[in-house]
Design an enzyme around this catalytic site. Structure first.
Site, PDB file in Angstrom:
ATOM      1  N   ILE A 166       0.842  -1.192   0.000  1.00 60.66           N
ATOM      2  CA  ILE A 166       0.000   0.000   0.000  1.00 60.66           C
ATOM      3  C   ILE A 166       0.880   1.245   0.000  1.00 60.66           C
ATOM      4  O   ILE A 166       1.575   1.529   0.976  1.00 60.66           O
ATOM      5  CB  ILE A 166      -0.946  -0.013   1.220  1.00 60.66           C
ATOM      6  CG1 ILE A 166      -1.701  -1.353   1.276  1.00 60.66           C
ATOM      7  CG2 ILE A 166      -1.905   1.158   1.141  1.00 60.66           C
ATOM      8  CD1 ILE A 166      -2.448  -1.711   0.007  1.00 60.66           C
ATOM      9  N   GLU A 167       0.826   1.989  -1.099  1.00 66.44           N
ATOM     10  CA  GLU A 167       1.690   3.160  -1.247  1.00 66.44           C
ATOM     11  C   GLU A 167       0.882   4.434  -1.485  1.00 66.44           C
ATOM     12  O   GLU A 167       1.366   5.390  -2.084  1.00 66.44           O
ATOM     13  CB  GLU A 167       2.674   2.918  -2.386  1.00 66.44           C
ATOM     14  CG  GLU A 167       3.530   1.686  -2.165  1.00 66.44           C
ATOM     15  CD  GLU A 167       4.700   1.597  -3.123  1.00 66.44           C
ATOM     16  OE1 GLU A 167       5.273   2.639  -3.466  1.00 66.44           O
ATOM     17  OE2 GLU A 167       5.026   0.470  -3.521  1.00 66.44           O
ATOM     18  N   GLY A 168      -0.330   4.434  -1.022  1.00 69.29           N
ATOM     19  CA  GLY A 168      -1.170   5.612  -1.159  1.00 69.29           C
ATOM     20  C   GLY A 168      -2.577   5.311  -0.695  1.00 69.29           C
ATOM     21  O   GLY A 168      -2.958   4.153  -0.511  1.00 69.29           O
ATOM     22  N   ARG A 197       6.957   9.758  -6.091  1.00 75.15           N
ATOM     23  CA  ARG A 197       6.127  10.609  -5.268  1.00 75.15           C
ATOM     24  C   ARG A 197       6.734  10.685  -3.892  1.00 75.15           C
ATOM     25  O   ARG A 197       7.494   9.832  -3.477  1.00 75.15           O
ATOM     26  CB  ARG A 197       4.697  10.072  -5.178  1.00 75.15           C
ATOM     27  CG  ARG A 197       4.650   8.691  -4.572  1.00 75.15           C
ATOM     28  CD  ARG A 197       3.247   8.265  -4.271  1.00 75.15           C
ATOM     29  NE  ARG A 197       3.256   6.927  -3.732  1.00 75.15           N
ATOM     30  CZ  ARG A 197       3.615   6.643  -2.483  1.00 75.15           C
ATOM     31  NH1 ARG A 197       3.992   7.603  -1.682  1.00 75.15           N
ATOM     32  NH2 ARG A 197       3.609   5.397  -2.048  1.00 75.15           N
ATOM     33  N   PHE A 226       7.291   0.827  -7.992  1.00 70.18           N
ATOM     34  CA  PHE A 226       6.428   0.221  -8.981  1.00 70.18           C
ATOM     35  C   PHE A 226       6.073   1.188 -10.089  1.00 70.18           C
ATOM     36  O   PHE A 226       6.041   2.387  -9.910  1.00 70.18           O
ATOM     37  CB  PHE A 226       5.141  -0.283  -8.306  1.00 70.18           C
ATOM     38  CG  PHE A 226       5.435  -1.211  -7.165  1.00 70.18           C
ATOM     39  CD1 PHE A 226       5.040  -0.917  -5.891  1.00 70.18           C
ATOM     40  CD2 PHE A 226       6.154  -2.369  -7.393  1.00 70.18           C
ATOM     41  CE1 PHE A 226       5.330  -1.776  -4.846  1.00 70.18           C
ATOM     42  CE2 PHE A 226       6.445  -3.238  -6.358  1.00 70.18           C
ATOM     43  CZ  PHE A 226       6.038  -2.929  -5.077  1.00 70.18           C
TER      44      PHE A 226
END
Length: 484
Positions: free
Chosen positions: A173-175, A467, A481
């Protein structure tokens, strides 16, 4: 009675073979490699090295766990999620009617083939899109039911992998926030309780501790393994020698004092090539030494994670090289790592004849004799039994020409003057010893042939997304990714 005994032995042998193939999360030499995003194809135009079908990466013992990346959208058309596996399967290759969920049922045979070889295949949720999130615990629990029915032990008319049953889920989970993920994991665990096979739950946080999105979830529910991304951040592999940056110790402390599962395994996440991440790539010799050093210091160490399969194969079978390093360095047990500096010994015999370890001339000139206590890396050469040998990958204590197959025979030395094998040196009676230091050479790439594959339009052929996100260290971090 004799026949019954033979049948009993046969059954016992079969059971042992099955046990030998089973994935063992308690080991500390496991290798997890992500598959699905054709990372190589996103940075290279030579399609021959683009991502291949899943079973291509299960032909040997290099990889133990394969998270399929990614389920990138949780709630899409028809209320079902989306999966995207770039050039292999995505919405571009066909979906279930009334949904945007890709029909990848042709992958069932690949998944089963990999599982039959003792590998676990899990589904990785998330990626860099930020569309993988929940608004409440109730929504997360309902989604866990959906995942169980679509991919795991449940049932549905829209199973993307048909009758193939995956081995668990991975959270990348990156956001989008952290709401609901603890409830999601708890519900998955509830479904898995009492199941006929084990199910695994893993996570892939970035190395700044605690992770901005997964930190609270990691503290709330038990995970089997955590694939920490030690790259694209200040705490990456390239800062291993900086005690103010490299923080595996912090993750080890978390595993032993904060994690609800005190047996959780921590993996070193690494880019599989220089083009697999924005920063943090180290060569195989460096990664091997870091991994073995870390394993000798921290009992939570579980292995190495690589991003991703396409990059690893194109980079001289980076996956196989690190697996060999972990296996030869202790075969699952804690071990003292090989140092990058080694000591060789020159022995003078009682006849005053000096036996040196390097030929003065010929094809083996300047090449030292093989020694069992030295860790060799891919491409390093040695002299053994009058022949010149080259290491195929990381090797220690495996005799050139032996059953391990670590070495390539480059032929007999054209000049054998002053050459002695290790066995001859050790058998000579010593009257004096002279020590000298030698720095081991860096690893070169092991060759690997890439099989051809049909390439369809890749949804991952865009540039890597970068980001920033807030951490307790106020560090800038980037997604490893590629955006779809």
């Amino acid at each position: 009675m004799t026949l019954l005994k033979r049948l009993g032995l046969a059954v016992s042998s079969s059971l042992l073979a099955l046990q030998a193939l089973a994935f063992d999360n308690s080991r500390n030499d496991n290798v997890a490699v992500y598959w699905g995003q054709n990372s190589y194809g996103a940075t290279h135009s030579d399609s021959a090295n683009w991502q291949k079908t899943l079973s291509t990466y299960c032909q040997d013992n290099a990889i133990d766990a394969i998270p399929l990346a990614f389920m990138n959208v949780f709630f899409s058309t028809g209320g079902l999620p989306e999966v995207n596996f770039a050039n292999i399967c995505s919405a571009n290759t066909g979906v279930f009617p009334g949904t945007s969920l890709a029909n990848c049922q042709f992958m069932a045979a690949d998944i089963k083939a990999c599982q039959a070889k003792g590998k676990i295949i899990t589904l990785s949720l998330g990626g860099a899109t930020g569309a993988a999130s929940f608004t409440s615990d109730a929504q997360a629990q309902a989604f866990a039911d959906t995942i169980w029915n679509l991919f795991l032990g449940g049932s549905s008319s829209t199973r993307p992998f048909g009758d193939a049953v995956l081995d668990g889920v991975d959270l990348d989970i990156e956001g989008g926030g952290s709401t609901g993920f603890a409830a999601f994991v708890t519900r998955i665990r509830s479904h898995a309780a009492g199941a006929s096979k084990p199910y695994y739950v893993t996570a892939a946080p970035q190395c700044p501790f605690p992770d901005a999105y997964l930190g609270s979830t990691l503290n709330a529910v038990g995970f089997d393994a955590v694939y920490v991304q030690f790259y694209n951040n200040f705490c990456g592999l390239t800062n291993f020698n900086n005690p103010n940056a490299w923080n595996f110790a912090q993750w080890d402390t978390w595993a032993k004092t904060q994690s609800p599962n005190r047996n959780v395994k921590i993996y070193i996440g690494a880019p599989a090539s220089s083009t697999a991440a924005g920063s943090g790539y180290v060569d195989i010799n460096t990664l091997s030494n870091i991994a073995l050093t870390t394993r000798s210091q921290y009992s939570s160490f579980g292995g190495v994670m690589l991003w991703d399969a396409s990059q690893a194969v194109a980079n001289g079978r980076f996956d196989l090289a690190i697996k060999n390093a972990l296996s030869k360095g202790g075969s699952g047990g804690t071990t003292t790592p090989p140092s990058t500096t080694h000591t060789t010994t020159t022995t003078t015999t009682t006849t005053s004849h000096t036996t040196t370890t390097t030929p003065a001339s010929g094809s083996c000139a300047g090449v030292a004799a093989w020694q069992s206590n030295i860790a060799y890396t891919a491409g390093q050469q040695v002299v053994y039994n009058g022949h010149l040998w080259s290491a195929k990958w990381w090797s220690q204590a495996d005799v050139p020409g032996g059953s391990a197959g670590d070495w390539t025979d480059l032929g007999a030395c054209t000049s054998l003057a002053h050459v002695a094998t290790v066995a001859q040196v050790q058998s000579a009676k010593s009257t004096s010893k002279v020590s000298s230091s030698k720095v081991a050479s860096t690893a070169s790439k092991a060759s690997a042939a890439a099989s051809s594959a049909k390439v369809v339009e890749s949804a991952a052929a865009s540039i890597p997304a970068k980001r920033s996100k807030t951490t307790t260290e106020s560090a800038r971090s980037f997604s490893r990714f590629f955006r779809f």
